[in-house]
Design a protein around this motif. Sequence first.
Motif, mmCIF file in Angstrom:
data_model
loop_
_atom_site.group_PDB
_atom_site.id
_atom_site.type_symbol
_atom_site.label_atom_id
_atom_site.label_comp_id
_atom_site.label_asym_id
_atom_site.label_seq_id
_atom_site.Cartn_x
_atom_site.Cartn_y
_atom_site.Cartn_z
ATOM 1 N N UNK A 56 0.853 -1.192 0.000
ATOM 2 C CA UNK A 56 0.000 0.000 0.000
ATOM 3 C C UNK A 56 0.883 1.234 0.000
ATOM 4 N N UNK A 57 0.651 2.099 -0.957
ATOM 5 C CA UNK A 57 1.409 3.335 -1.076
ATOM 6 C C UNK A 57 0.959 4.341 -0.017
ATOM 7 N N UNK A 58 1.876 5.170 0.446
ATOM 8 C CA UNK A 58 1.437 6.286 1.275
ATOM 9 C C UNK A 58 0.589 7.240 0.426
ATOM 10 N N UNK A 59 -0.265 8.003 1.059
ATOM 11 C CA UNK A 59 -1.087 8.986 0.365
ATOM 12 C C UNK A 59 -0.177 10.093 -0.153
ATOM 13 N N UNK A 60 -0.404 10.511 -1.397
ATOM 14 C CA UNK A 60 0.348 11.646 -1.929
ATOM 15 C C UNK A 60 -0.576 12.503 -2.770
ATOM 16 N N UNK A 61 -0.277 13.779 -2.805
ATOM 17 C CA UNK A 61 -1.134 14.765 -3.463
ATOM 18 C C UNK A 61 -0.657 15.002 -4.891
ATOM 19 N N UNK A 62 -1.506 14.715 -5.869
ATOM 20 C CA UNK A 62 -1.175 14.969 -7.266
ATOM 21 C C UNK A 62 -2.080 16.045 -7.862
ATOM 22 N N UNK A 63 -2.757 16.788 -7.000
ATOM 23 C CA UNK A 63 -3.727 17.775 -7.485
ATOM 24 C C UNK A 63 -3.075 18.918 -8.268
ATOM 25 N N UNK A 64 -1.785 19.141 -8.106
ATOM 26 C CA UNK A 64 -1.118 20.225 -8.829
ATOM 27 C C UNK A 64 -0.527 19.758 -10.160
ATOM 28 N N UNK A 65 -0.655 18.478 -10.475
ATOM 29 C CA UNK A 65 -0.142 17.938 -11.739
ATOM 30 C C UNK A 65 -1.227 18.012 -12.810
ATOM 31 N N UNK A 66 -0.840 18.332 -14.031
ATOM 32 C CA UNK A 66 -1.807 18.439 -15.119
ATOM 33 C C UNK A 66 -2.335 17.095 -15.597
ATOM 34 N N UNK A 67 -1.493 16.107 -15.643
ATOM 35 C CA UNK A 67 -1.881 14.790 -16.153
ATOM 36 C C UNK A 67 -1.084 13.717 -15.398
ATOM 37 N N UNK A 68 -1.410 13.487 -14.130
ATOM 38 C CA UNK A 68 -0.606 12.552 -13.330
ATOM 39 C C UNK A 68 -0.744 11.108 -13.795
ATOM 40 N N UNK A 69 0.354 10.360 -13.699
ATOM 41 C CA UNK A 69 0.379 8.941 -14.033
ATOM 42 C C UNK A 69 1.155 8.191 -12.962
ATOM 43 N N UNK A 70 0.783 6.967 -12.750
ATOM 44 C CA UNK A 70 1.551 6.069 -11.883
ATOM 45 C C UNK A 70 2.044 4.936 -12.769
ATOM 46 N N UNK A 71 3.324 4.628 -12.663
ATOM 47 C CA UNK A 71 3.921 3.568 -13.458
ATOM 48 C C UNK A 71 4.620 2.599 -12.522
ATOM 49 N N UNK A 72 4.539 1.316 -12.844
ATOM 50 C CA UNK A 72 5.276 0.348 -12.045
ATOM 51 C C UNK A 72 5.752 -0.784 -12.936
ATOM 52 N N UNK A 73 6.779 -1.438 -12.485
ATOM 53 C CA UNK A 73 7.299 -2.629 -13.144
ATOM 54 C C UNK A 73 7.215 -3.755 -12.136
ATOM 55 N N UNK A 74 7.064 -4.989 -12.616
ATOM 56 C CA UNK A 74 7.023 -6.096 -11.670
ATOM 57 C C UNK A 74 7.795 -7.282 -12.227
ATOM 58 N N UNK A 75 8.206 -8.122 -11.313
ATOM 59 C CA UNK A 75 8.880 -9.376 -11.642
ATOM 60 C C UNK A 75 8.106 -10.449 -10.906
#
Length: 78
Positions: A56-75
Amino acid sequence: GAWERAEPIKIVDPTVGQSTPEFDNPTDVGTQCYVTANGGTLVGERDVDNGSTTLISPVFDVSTYGDPHIKFDFWFFI
């Protein structure tokens, strides 16, 4: 199955080959990533069996970003 943030430790099992990555993704920041059961010497020695684990990720504020994305890689290794 507990998550930890660390530099991944590569495991090469003599019967199945490489089962874990040796490095964090080189295109992101830093050398650490979230892993379960980091270390050991054989496949299945310290992994998640017959269950689940949740990161579980900590809460973070992306309200100031124009087009927020989350990216991850997995194995994943069976």
